[in-house]
Design an enzyme around this catalytic site. Structure first.
Site, short mmCIF file in Angstrom:
data_model
loop_
_atom_site.label_atom_id
_atom_site.label_comp_id
_atom_site.label_asym_id
_atom_site.label_seq_id
_atom_site.Cartn_x
_atom_site.Cartn_y
_atom_site.Cartn_z
N TRP A 200 67.78 44.88 37.88
CA TRP A 200 67.13 43.57 37.70
C TRP A 200 65.91 43.75 36.81
O TRP A 200 65.13 44.69 36.98
CB TRP A 200 66.72 43.00 39.07
CG TRP A 200 65.91 41.75 38.91
CD1 TRP A 200 66.38 40.52 38.54
CD2 TRP A 200 64.49 41.62 39.04
NE1 TRP A 200 65.34 39.64 38.43
CE2 TRP A 200 64.16 40.28 38.74
CE3 TRP A 200 63.47 42.51 39.37
CZ2 TRP A 200 62.86 39.80 38.77
CZ3 TRP A 200 62.16 42.03 39.41
CH2 TRP A 200 61.87 40.68 39.12
N ASP A 367 62.95 23.91 36.32
CA ASP A 367 63.61 25.03 37.00
C ASP A 367 63.65 24.80 38.50
O ASP A 367 63.50 23.67 38.99
CB ASP A 367 62.88 26.33 36.60
CG ASP A 367 63.80 27.54 36.58
OD1 ASP A 367 64.05 28.10 37.67
OD2 ASP A 367 64.28 27.93 35.50
N ASP A 368 63.80 25.85 39.24
CA ASP A 368 63.95 25.85 40.70
C ASP A 368 62.86 25.03 41.40
O ASP A 368 61.70 25.05 40.98
CB ASP A 368 63.85 27.32 41.15
CG ASP A 368 64.37 27.53 42.55
OD1 ASP A 368 64.68 26.54 43.22
OD2 ASP A 368 64.46 28.70 42.95
N ARG A 444 67.00 37.35 49.10
CA ARG A 444 66.09 36.25 48.75
C ARG A 444 66.28 35.09 49.74
O ARG A 444 66.32 33.92 49.35
CB ARG A 444 66.36 35.77 47.32
CG ARG A 444 65.15 35.14 46.66
CD ARG A 444 65.54 34.39 45.40
NE ARG A 444 64.36 33.99 44.66
CZ ARG A 444 64.33 33.02 43.77
NH1 ARG A 444 65.41 32.37 43.47
NH2 ARG A 444 63.22 32.72 43.15
N LYS A 477 70.84 24.94 33.65
CA LYS A 477 70.74 26.39 33.84
C LYS A 477 71.43 26.70 35.16
O LYS A 477 71.01 26.20 36.21
CB LYS A 477 69.26 26.78 33.88
CG LYS A 477 69.00 28.26 34.13
CD LYS A 477 67.50 28.53 34.01
CE LYS A 477 67.12 29.93 34.39
NZ LYS A 477 65.64 30.11 34.40
N TRP A 478 72.49 27.49 35.11
CA TRP A 478 73.31 27.80 36.30
C TRP A 478 72.95 29.21 36.76
O TRP A 478 73.36 30.18 36.17
CB TRP A 478 74.79 27.71 35.91
CG TRP A 478 75.76 27.89 37.03
CD1 TRP A 478 76.00 29.03 37.73
CD2 TRP A 478 76.66 26.90 37.56
NE1 TRP A 478 76.98 28.82 38.66
CE2 TRP A 478 77.41 27.53 38.58
CE3 TRP A 478 76.91 25.56 37.28
CZ2 TRP A 478 78.39 26.86 39.31
CZ3 TRP A 478 77.88 24.88 38.00
CH2 TRP A 478 78.60 25.53 39.01
N ASP A 479 72.19 29.28 37.86
CA ASP A 479 71.63 30.55 38.31
C ASP A 479 72.45 31.13 39.46
O ASP A 479 73.27 30.44 40.10
CB ASP A 479 70.19 30.29 38.76
CG ASP A 479 69.30 31.52 38.67
OD1 ASP A 479 69.83 32.64 38.50
OD2 ASP A 479 68.06 31.36 38.79
N ASN A 481 71.47 34.27 42.40
CA ASN A 481 70.38 35.22 42.63
C ASN A 481 70.57 36.31 43.68
O ASN A 481 69.59 36.83 44.20
CB ASN A 481 69.09 34.45 42.93
CG ASN A 481 68.47 33.94 41.64
OD1 ASN A 481 68.18 34.72 40.75
ND2 ASN A 481 68.32 32.64 41.53
N CYS A 527 72.85 32.26 34.21
CA CYS A 527 71.73 33.10 34.58
C CYS A 527 72.09 33.74 35.91
O CYS A 527 72.78 33.15 36.73
CB CYS A 527 70.50 32.20 34.74
SG CYS A 527 69.05 33.02 35.42
N ASP A 549 64.95 38.40 33.49
CA ASP A 549 63.73 37.85 34.08
C ASP A 549 62.50 38.58 33.56
O ASP A 549 61.38 38.18 33.86
CB ASP A 549 63.79 37.96 35.61
CG ASP A 549 64.49 36.76 36.23
OD1 ASP A 549 64.66 35.76 35.51
OD2 ASP A 549 64.85 36.82 37.42
C1 DGJ Z 1 65.96 33.57 38.64
C2 DGJ Z 1 65.94 33.19 37.19
O1 DGJ Z 1 66.29 34.26 36.39
C3 DGJ Z 1 64.57 32.63 36.84
O2 DGJ Z 1 64.51 32.35 35.47
C4 DGJ Z 1 64.32 31.42 37.68
O3 DGJ Z 1 65.23 30.42 37.33
C5 DGJ Z 1 64.43 31.76 39.14
N1 DGJ Z 1 65.66 32.41 39.45
C6 DGJ Z 1 64.30 30.53 39.98
O4 DGJ Z 1 64.50 30.78 41.31
#
Ligand code: DGJ
Length: 734
Positions: A200, A367-368, A444, A477-479, A481, A527, A549
């Site tokens: 990461w 964003d988030d 997370r 933006k489709w994240d 995590n 993402c 990131d």
């Molecule tokens: C991870 C992404 O890579 C960031 O750019 C951001 O969108 C955060 N998540 C938001 O939780």
């Protein structure tokens, strides 16, 4: 060009302008790999395929022919259980529990064009004349298993796309234990293996080492292609560099668990294979059922790694990415994440957007944190309804306000996840990947929704569509995590649990297909905590990706350089962020941050309400100059000149297709006191043209720039950058 079948000797020559890939069907029915390299129109099979008697430890399928052992026969798709003891591409468990499969040639089909892969992303054609396809049907006659090897060659690209289709033609159920997308045997072990490793916020660092005897490779068991290993490997002859030598690339169009291996064996041959990771993968195949593997995009170059990359860039830009935005210049965006994190309200977002508009930014991305009870990372995922405490007048008001500032409005989602503290989870605790009665590992503070389930996919798709249809959203933006744990699905029976990971991918791809085609005007960016799923599978649905990131300019040199091995600049999100940098704490100049981000898909991600007037002027200038040269950067040909993995400097350049314009960027990490007077030899220019360096007004011939190079001015201080914009001119150069 195309695919030629020679009936006399049963060989296939798959050719593009400059490349041939040659297969022969052996007398015993095995498809044998003979050659992959520069184009060959005529060849002698007796020269190419020679045999040697081995010892009894490499047994013989034909007792009367001691010269033949599968253990050293170069094969196209080796299966397990016979006399080949190298890594198999195919392992099948028959209903009697045995695992030997003998795949022998049955028939073939050659046709113009390229077929779609059922349910999977893949490269495509727009016109039948662009490519030719060979389907080679192999059959295990004892068990009635049909395996079709699919090969496509593009007329004007040095590319072979391979995938495999498996069909159970018997009347009993069987199980695939391993079905890789490709396998190829090289008759040499004189190669380096290059791949992209990381973590990461440190993605796609280039690693290169000599092959050793034995098996080496990379893989992901994380449920996504991952930050740790990109689904790409390359074999390079030891002398190969950026501009010279042979290079073979293998890139898997898949976003889940994968494996890529190279095995150097006792006879100094090298077998490369790639596909879905067989670890924790099994697939039950009933009568007449079909299993399709993902596609592996194989690229050949005789002109070094740079040429290999440019072939990938062009193919992925033109025939992997899709949709309205594929060929259009991408907007400069401003994202609020590093500016506010979760701590924002309507006023602070509007203030930020206004500052972006003043700079000339074209797209504002929220964003988030805009939905459900999402005031931090502990809650809210899954509840895709606007948080009216933060945004009392809703998204519509915000989108309208942003549009009134002459910017597009974009929104963040993380649709594949659920927070245990969410209404979705409280209502459907069985909708995530989990194993009954076992604890659910959080990452997370979130769990992974079970996208192998259709009901889950339908529900989430509905929620996302509700939002997308509610207002003028022009970017998403489709994240994603976290990686997957306790991988199991409550809807699958015990024998199918090991299908969950691949079923998840099929579910995800179906959702992405539905959403991206239902909203063709929306520009989608994928993402996964930055570049944790920067892979060709996602690029098929979303033409750009948030690269990492890590937004530090120095770290980004390696990340963007490594990413460019396979992926085009237009696909790489690159933003200017604050100093000290939030990830590494480094202070770099705004000029360097801009110069690094401007060789990608450019944007800003910092609190613009706090910047000085001087910085604001610099940024305005950056925006103007990016707009001037973005056509070139986003659609030009990239040449890597100096690697940040080799030392203190990095340089790359982009040249327009007609070679009339170029941008050259040079970065120096630490100051070099009393260093030598340096120059950069450029590449890709037209030696018969003359170029003006717009920054200095100096005119130089293409030959001088290619052979002597351009002088680098000595720069004092750490973290420096220089950028030159070259334009072809008619002036005579003296
Ligand atoms: C991870 C992404 O890579 C960031 O750019 C951001 O969108 C955060 N998540 C938001 O939780």
């Amino acid at each position: 060009m195309g695919i030629k079948f020679n009936e006399e000797n049963c060989s296939f020559n798959l050719t593009s302008d400059n490349m041939s890939y040659i297969i022969k069907i052996h007398d015993l029915g095995y498809p044998v790999h003979l050659y992959w390299g520069r184009r060959l129109d005529h060849f002698n099979l007796d020269n190419m395929l020679t045999y040697r008697e081995r010892c009894s430890f490499s047994p013989n399928p034909d007792p009367n022919n001691l010269l033949l052992s599968l253990d050293d026969l170069p094969q196209e798709y080796p299966s397990y259980g016979g006399s080949d003891f190298r890594m198999p591409a195919f392992v099948f468990k028959h209903n009697d529990g045995t695992t030997r499969t003998e795949l022998k040639y049955d028939s073939h089909l050659i046709y113009e064009g390229k077929s779609k892969l059922d349910g999977l992303p893949a490269t495509y054609i727009e016109n039948k004349s662009e490519a030719t396809t060979l389907e080679l049907l192999l059959v295990d006659s004892l068990k009635d298993i049909h395996v079709t090897l699919i090969y496509t060659v593009y007329a004007n690209r040095n590319v072979v796309c391979r995938s495999v289709k498996v069909e159970n033609k018997s009347d009993v159920e069987m199980r695939i234990e391993q079905a890789l997308s490709m396998s190829i045997d090289f008759d040499s072990d004189q190669f380096d293996l290059m791949h992209l490793q990381g973590s990461w916020a440190r993605e796609r660092h280039v690693e290169r080492h000599r092959l050793f005897t034995g098996t080496q490779g990379i893989q992901s068991r994380r449920g996504s292609s991952s930050h740790q290993h990109n689904p790409f490997v390359s074999l390079l002859t030891p002398q190969t560099n950026e501009s010279q030598g042979e290079a073979y690339g293998f890139s898997l169009v898949y976003s889940g668990n994968f494996i890529a291996q190279a095995e150097v064996d006792q006879y100094h041959t090298t077998r490369v294979s790639m596909g879905i990771n067989p670890f924790e993968f099994k697939w039950k195949l009933g009568t007449d059922e079909v299993f399709q593997t993902p596609e592996c995009v194989m690229v050949y170059s005789s002109n070094g790694v740079g040429d290999l990359s440019r072939t990938y860039h062009k193919l992925f830009r033109e025939r992997l990415a899709r949709g309205l935005h594929r060929d259009s210049e991408r907007p400069i965006l401003m994202n609020n994440w590093e500016a506010t994190y979760f701590d924002f309200n309507e006023k602070s977002i509007v203030d930020l957007a206004r500052r972006g508009a003043e700079l000339g930014v074209e797209l504002f991305v929220l964003d988030d944190g805009w939905f459900g009870s999402r005031n931090g990372d502990k809650s809210g995922l899954g509840d895709w309804v606007v948080n009216t405490e933060k945004l009392p007048r809703g998204l519509d008001y915000l989108a309208q306000t942003v549009n009134d500032m002459d910017m597009k409005f974009g929104l963040w989602f993380e649709p594949e996840m659920v927070s245990p503290d969410s209404d979705l989870y409280r209502n459907h605790p069985d909708w995530c990947l989990h194993i009954p009665n076992r604890s659910r590992t959080e990452g997370r503070h979130q769990l992974v929704l079970d996208f192998s389930r259709q009901d889950v996919c339908v529900y989430i798709t509905g929620m996302i569509k509700n939002i997308l249809s509610s207002t003028n959203i022009e970017y998403v933006k489709w994240d994603m995590n976290r990686n997957m744990t306790e991988v199991a699905s409550s809807l699958l029976d015990s024998e199918r649990q090991s299908e969950t990971m691949h079923r998840y991918m099929l579910g995800l791809y179906a959702v992405l297909e539905d959403i991206t085609t239902s909203y063709p005007n929306i520009l989608f960016e994928s993402c996964s905590g930055g570049g944790g799923r920067f892979d060709p599978g996602m690029l098929y649905y979303m033409p750009q990706t948030w690269t990492s990131d890590n937004t530090d300019a120095v770290e980004r040199l390696k990340i963007q350089y490594g990413t460019s091995m396979v992926y085009p600049l237009i696909s790489m999100g690159a933003h200017v962020s604050e100093v000290p940098n939030h990830q590494v704490g480094r202070r770099t100049s705004l000029k360097m941050r801009g110069d690094v981000a401007m060789t990608g898909n450019f944007g800003y991600e910092l609190d613009l309400t706090k910047i000085s007037d001087t910085d604001k002027e610099i940024m305005k200038h950056q925006v103007i100059s990016y707009k001037e040269r973005r056509q070139l950067i986003q659609f030009g040909d990239m040449y890597r000149i100096r690697s940040p993995f080799d030392g203190n400097e990095c340089a790359w350049m982009v040249v327009s297709e007609d070679k009339c314009e170029a941008v050259v960027s040079f970065y120096q990490i630490m100051s070099r006191f009393n260093g030598h007077i340096d120059r950069l030899k450029l590449e890709g220019l037209d030696g018969n043209k003359n170029y003006k360096i717009m920054e200095t007004g100096m005119c130089l011939s293409g030959k001088e720039l290619l052979n002597f190079g351009i002088r680098i001015q000595e720069q004092v201080g750490d973290y420096q950058s220089q950028v030159w914009h070259l334009k072809a001119v008619k002036n005579k150069v003296v």
